[in-house]
Design a protein around this motif. Structure first.
Motif, short mmCIF file in Angstrom:
data_model
loop_
_atom_site.label_atom_id
_atom_site.label_comp_id
_atom_site.label_asym_id
_atom_site.label_seq_id
_atom_site.Cartn_x
_atom_site.Cartn_y
_atom_site.Cartn_z
N PHE A 73 33.10 9.71 21.69
CA PHE A 73 31.96 8.92 21.97
C PHE A 73 32.15 8.63 23.47
CE2 PHE A 73 31.05 6.41 18.06
CZ PHE A 73 30.76 7.74 17.34
N PRO A 74 31.27 7.96 24.15
CA PRO A 74 31.24 7.83 25.67
C PRO A 74 32.35 6.74 25.73
CG PRO A 74 28.94 7.72 24.93
CD PRO A 74 29.85 8.01 23.47
N VAL A 75 33.07 6.59 26.80
CA VAL A 75 34.10 5.85 27.35
C VAL A 75 33.80 4.26 26.94
CG1 VAL A 75 35.70 5.12 29.16
CG2 VAL A 75 35.24 7.29 28.91
N ASN A 76 32.49 3.89 27.45
CA ASN A 76 31.81 2.69 27.46
C ASN A 76 31.98 2.29 25.79
OD1 ASN A 76 29.73 4.39 26.71
ND2 ASN A 76 28.32 2.59 27.41
N GLU A 77 32.15 3.02 24.89
CA GLU A 77 31.97 2.56 23.32
C GLU A 77 33.42 2.46 22.91
OE1 GLU A 77 29.66 1.75 21.52
OE2 GLU A 77 28.05 2.30 22.40
N LYS A 78 34.56 2.41 23.86
CA LYS A 78 35.69 2.38 23.23
C LYS A 78 36.34 1.39 22.58
CE LYS A 78 40.62 2.97 24.48
NZ LYS A 78 41.74 3.37 25.58
N TYR A 79 35.78 0.10 22.85
CA TYR A 79 36.12 -1.18 22.28
C TYR A 79 34.65 -1.60 21.52
CZ TYR A 79 40.03 -0.78 25.15
OH TYR A 79 41.45 -0.47 25.41
N ALA A 80 33.76 -0.73 21.35
CA ALA A 80 32.51 -1.32 20.78
C ALA A 80 32.41 -0.57 19.46
CB ALA A 80 31.41 -1.16 21.78
N LEU A 81 31.44 0.47 19.30
CA LEU A 81 31.02 1.13 18.15
C LEU A 81 32.36 1.99 17.56
CD1 LEU A 81 28.84 1.53 15.99
CD2 LEU A 81 28.13 3.73 17.40
N SER A 82 32.96 2.67 18.40
CA SER A 82 34.12 3.30 18.15
C SER A 82 35.32 2.61 17.46
CB SER A 82 34.72 4.09 19.53
OG SER A 82 35.57 4.74 19.20
N ASP A 83 35.48 1.40 18.13
CA ASP A 83 36.52 0.54 17.57
C ASP A 83 36.07 0.23 16.21
OD1 ASP A 83 39.01 -0.70 17.91
OD2 ASP A 83 37.99 -2.65 17.93
N GLN A 84 34.93 -0.28 16.19
CA GLN A 84 34.42 -0.92 14.70
C GLN A 84 34.33 0.16 13.53
OE1 GLN A 84 30.60 -3.34 15.64
NE2 GLN A 84 32.02 -4.71 14.22
N MET A 85 33.93 1.36 14.05
CA MET A 85 34.00 2.25 13.05
C MET A 85 35.42 2.89 12.39
SD MET A 85 31.33 5.01 14.50
CE MET A 85 31.50 6.19 13.13
N ARG A 86 36.61 2.82 13.38
CA ARG A 86 37.76 3.10 13.20
C ARG A 86 38.38 2.13 12.29
NH1 ARG A 86 40.71 5.97 18.34
NH2 ARG A 86 39.40 7.95 18.36
N ARG A 87 38.14 0.64 12.50
CA ARG A 87 38.70 -0.26 11.81
C ARG A 87 37.99 -0.22 10.35
NH1 ARG A 87 37.00 -5.19 13.90
NH2 ARG A 87 36.08 -4.07 15.80
N ALA A 88 36.73 -0.08 10.36
CA ALA A 88 36.08 0.16 8.84
C ALA A 88 36.70 1.21 7.98
CB ALA A 88 34.61 0.33 9.12
N VAL A 89 36.91 2.64 8.75
CA VAL A 89 37.26 3.55 7.95
C VAL A 89 38.94 3.41 7.53
CG1 VAL A 89 38.07 5.05 9.77
CG2 VAL A 89 37.07 6.05 7.62
N VAL A 90 39.50 2.75 8.35
CA VAL A 90 41.06 2.60 7.96
C VAL A 90 41.05 1.56 6.81
CG1 VAL A 90 42.92 1.61 8.80
CG2 VAL A 90 42.09 3.24 10.13
N SER A 91 40.14 0.78 6.75
CA SER A 91 39.95 -0.29 5.62
C SER A 91 39.85 0.35 4.46
CB SER A 91 39.12 -1.25 5.90
OG SER A 91 38.92 -2.27 5.00
N VAL A 92 39.49 1.56 4.26
CA VAL A 92 39.02 2.21 2.85
C VAL A 92 40.19 2.53 2.17
CG1 VAL A 92 37.79 4.07 1.72
CG2 VAL A 92 36.78 2.67 3.69
N PRO A 93 41.09 3.29 2.48
CA PRO A 93 42.24 3.92 2.04
C PRO A 93 43.08 2.63 1.86
CG PRO A 93 42.14 4.68 4.23
CD PRO A 93 40.92 4.01 3.96
N SER A 94 43.41 1.80 2.99
CA SER A 94 44.28 0.68 2.90
C SER A 94 44.16 -0.24 1.72
CB SER A 94 43.97 -0.09 4.15
OG SER A 94 44.47 0.75 5.31
N ASN A 95 42.94 -0.60 1.39
CA ASN A 95 42.52 -1.38 0.36
C ASN A 95 42.78 -0.76 -1.10
OD1 ASN A 95 41.69 -4.19 1.20
ND2 ASN A 95 40.62 -2.86 2.68
N ILE A 96 42.38 0.63 -1.10
CA ILE A 96 42.56 1.39 -2.31
C ILE A 96 44.22 1.32 -2.55
CG2 ILE A 96 42.86 3.58 -3.36
CD1 ILE A 96 40.26 4.20 -1.50
N ALA A 97 45.06 1.42 -1.74
CA ALA A 97 46.47 1.44 -1.65
C ALA A 97 46.85 0.02 -2.26
CB ALA A 97 47.13 1.81 -0.44
N GLU A 98 46.25 -1.10 -1.39
CA GLU A 98 46.59 -2.56 -1.89
C GLU A 98 46.33 -2.69 -3.21
OE1 GLU A 98 46.71 -6.94 -0.01
OE2 GLU A 98 45.91 -5.41 1.02
#
Length: 128
Positions: free
Chosen positions: A31-56
């Motif tokens: 993604f463009p550098v200006n998205e590092k703390y915007a859409l890119s960060d949100q997508m990463r947090r959302a996707v990590v939440s999926v297996p994390s909550n399955i495990a928990e």
């Protein structure tokens, strides 16, 4: 490397959701550098939440608690789907990349839905 064989590691939905994490991290790295703390960060947090909550959720003894964590995982999955659509609309990902992610999300969605239905049945039978 993996010394312990925790229950969640055996779940196909967990394994597929980890693959989705790797795929999203790969896509968002482009993604463009200006998205590092915007859409890119949100997508990463959302996707990590999926297996994390399955495990928990697998660590919980109550079917209601297990169901709750699957709901959170499902919510994160839908959040990711929306964000993936936005990334496509902004031309950050190609149609093929979008289709691949959408298919992965769909497969995980079906598995989560099946697990939720099974847990719901257990919850209802325990309330009788």
């Amino acid at each position: 490397m993996l010394q312990y064989n925790y229950t969640y590691r055996k779940l196909n939905v967990y394994q597929l959701s980890k693959t989705l994490v790797r795929d999203i991290y790969g896509l968002t790295a482009e993604f463009p550098v200006n998205e590092k703390y915007a859409l890119s960060d949100q997508m990463r947090r959302a996707v990590v939440s999926v297996p994390s909550n399955i495990a928990e959720g697998t660590s919980k003894t109550s079917p209601k608690e297990q169901y709750h964590f699957l709901e959170i995982s499902y919510g994160s999955l839908m959040e990711l789907m929306c964000q993936t659509e936005i990334a496509f609309d902004l031309h950050y990902i190609s149609k093929d990349e979008f289709s691949q992610i959408e298919e992965e999300i769909g497969n995980i969605y079906k598995m989560l839905s099946s697990m939720q239905a099974s847990l719901k049945s257990r919850i209802q039978s325990n309330q009788l």
